[in-house]
Design a protein around this motif. Structure first.
Motif: not given
Length: 401
Positions: A139-149, A155-161
């Motif tokens: 869940d935190a990884l997903n939230n980090l990805a959304i934050m970066q998006k 690119d960072e978002a894609k990696d976290y997703f």
């Protein structure tokens, strides 16, 4: 005896059997009104029922018995947050960390609040701390990805997703969030994005391919709409004109709301339909059963891969004909959805190859906005005094490259 009752209550919570959990919590509280765990269970049930003030009172009772119970502090923070009291929510989550510095869920919850307040730097730090403690915290990884998006770091978002999906323990809809993110990449081809959607659809779909068993010429009686956006949201602004003009005498219109957020627009939409179903708390199998009991002929998805979607329901094919429309500018990737409503400008006929659904083209545009008469435009446009045209956009900033 009370220990057995509480164990049963916890199990009922985990299985989303809220009625049973409430009964067991009340049984335990009749034996010991101050029992922290019984108050925790009842507090969780009350939050689920959206009885937030009562939930807060109940959880505070539990803390009187066990002031350092991090589970209660965490749940109390969730109740405050849902009730719009971010200040108290932050204090509750910080109490969790005070008593248990490695309580990663509290860091994630703090990140959610910081993001909602526009404190993006603090949100990222909180999410990263959660992941530092638990690298597989989906869940935190997903939230980090959304934050970066949202900040444009795609690119960072894609990696976290990818990490969130690979973790295997993400309760959030990381797969759909990832597909939504792909629409923002300027270097990906339409085919690349289609293959990703199609692959996602094949992974969540039943082994057998579902085809529509809706026969041409069959009488349509019941039409269902599924959305998390039956509120002041762009989807509803385009939906209202349709609902106002539905022939209620000929059709029964069902709305399945997958969100607990309601406002004045929700009330408007309710007034135009035959049946309203609040399904936000239901498991997919229970949701499926309701659609079947309602004997829906045509079920329409209004979300695609946006927030709160229930595409996993559509993958189970609860209605003989299924359609996606309005809320998402791309294919769902599901072969169980028969049509996607669009027009030849938004999706030229040649785009049929990059959709798992059959494209259904409407003339003169696939949606209609009736305007807002409460908004008054300036009689003298700024160009008169500026001598140049000023463009404005209310779009998501991630769309602007």
């Amino acid at each position: 005896m009370i220990h057995t009752i509480i164990q049963g209550g916890v199990t009922a919570l985990q299985q989303n059997k809220m009625g049973l959990a409430e009964n067991l919590a009340n049984q335990a509280l009749s034996i010991d009104p101050k029992n922290a765990y019984a108050n925790y269970i009842l507090g969780a049930v009350l939050i689920n029922k959206n009885h937030l003030k009562e939930a807060i009172r109940t959880l505070k009772k539990g803390l009187k018995s066990e002031p350092k119970n991090i589970g209660i502090h965490n749940l109390l923070g969730a109740a405050y947050q849902k009730n719009g009291d971010n200040r108290e929510a932050i204090l509750s989550f910080r109490a969790c960390i005070k008593y248990e510095p490695n309580f990663y869920s509290a860091y994630n919850n703090l990140g959610v609040i910081y993001k909602s307040q526009g404190q993006y730097k603090d949100a990222i730090l909180a999410y990263k701390q959660a992941v530092k403690i638990n690298p597989d915290f989906g869940d935190a990884l997903n939230n980090l990805a959304i934050m970066q998006k949202d900040l444009g770091y795609l690119d960072e978002a894609k990696d976290y997703f990818h990490q969130a999906i690979a973790s295997g323990n993400c309760t959030s809809n990381a797969g759909s969030n990832y597909l939504l993110c792909l629409n923002y990449f300027k270097d990906l081809t339409a085919e690349d994005i289609f293959f990703a959607h199609r692959d996602w659809g094949s992974r969540i779909s039943p082994q057998s391919t579902c085809k529509s068993n809706f026969k041409a010429g069959s009488k349509v009686r019941n039409i269902g709409y599924v959305s998390a956006d039956f509120r002041a949201h762009s989807v509803s602004f385009f939906l209202l004109p349709l609902f106002k003009n539905h022939n209620i005498g000929e059709y029964s219109i069902y709305c399945y709301s997958t969100s607990k957020i309601e406002d004045h627009v929700t009330s408007q939409l309710r007034s135009f339909v035959t049946h309203w179903r609040d399904v936000a708390s239901l498991q997919i199998d229970d949701f499926y059963d309701i659609v079947q009991k309602d004997e829906i002929d045509v079920l329409i998805d209004l979300s695609g891969h946006t927030g709160g979607n229930k595409l996993s329901l559509f993958a189970k094919k609860p209605a003989p004909m299924q359609i996606t429309w309005l809320g998402y500018p791309n294919t769902t990737g599901l072969t169980q959805i028969d049509y996607r409503i669009t027009d030849e400008v938004a999706d030229p006929p040649s785009d049929a190859r990059i959709h798992t659904e059959k494209l259904l083209f409407l003339q003169d545009g696939f949606l209609c906005f009736e305007g807002d008469k409460t908004i008054v435009a300036s009689e003298v446009p700024p160009v008169v005094s500026n001598d140049y045209i000023t463009f404005g956009s209310f779009n998501n900033l991630t769309k602007i490259t």
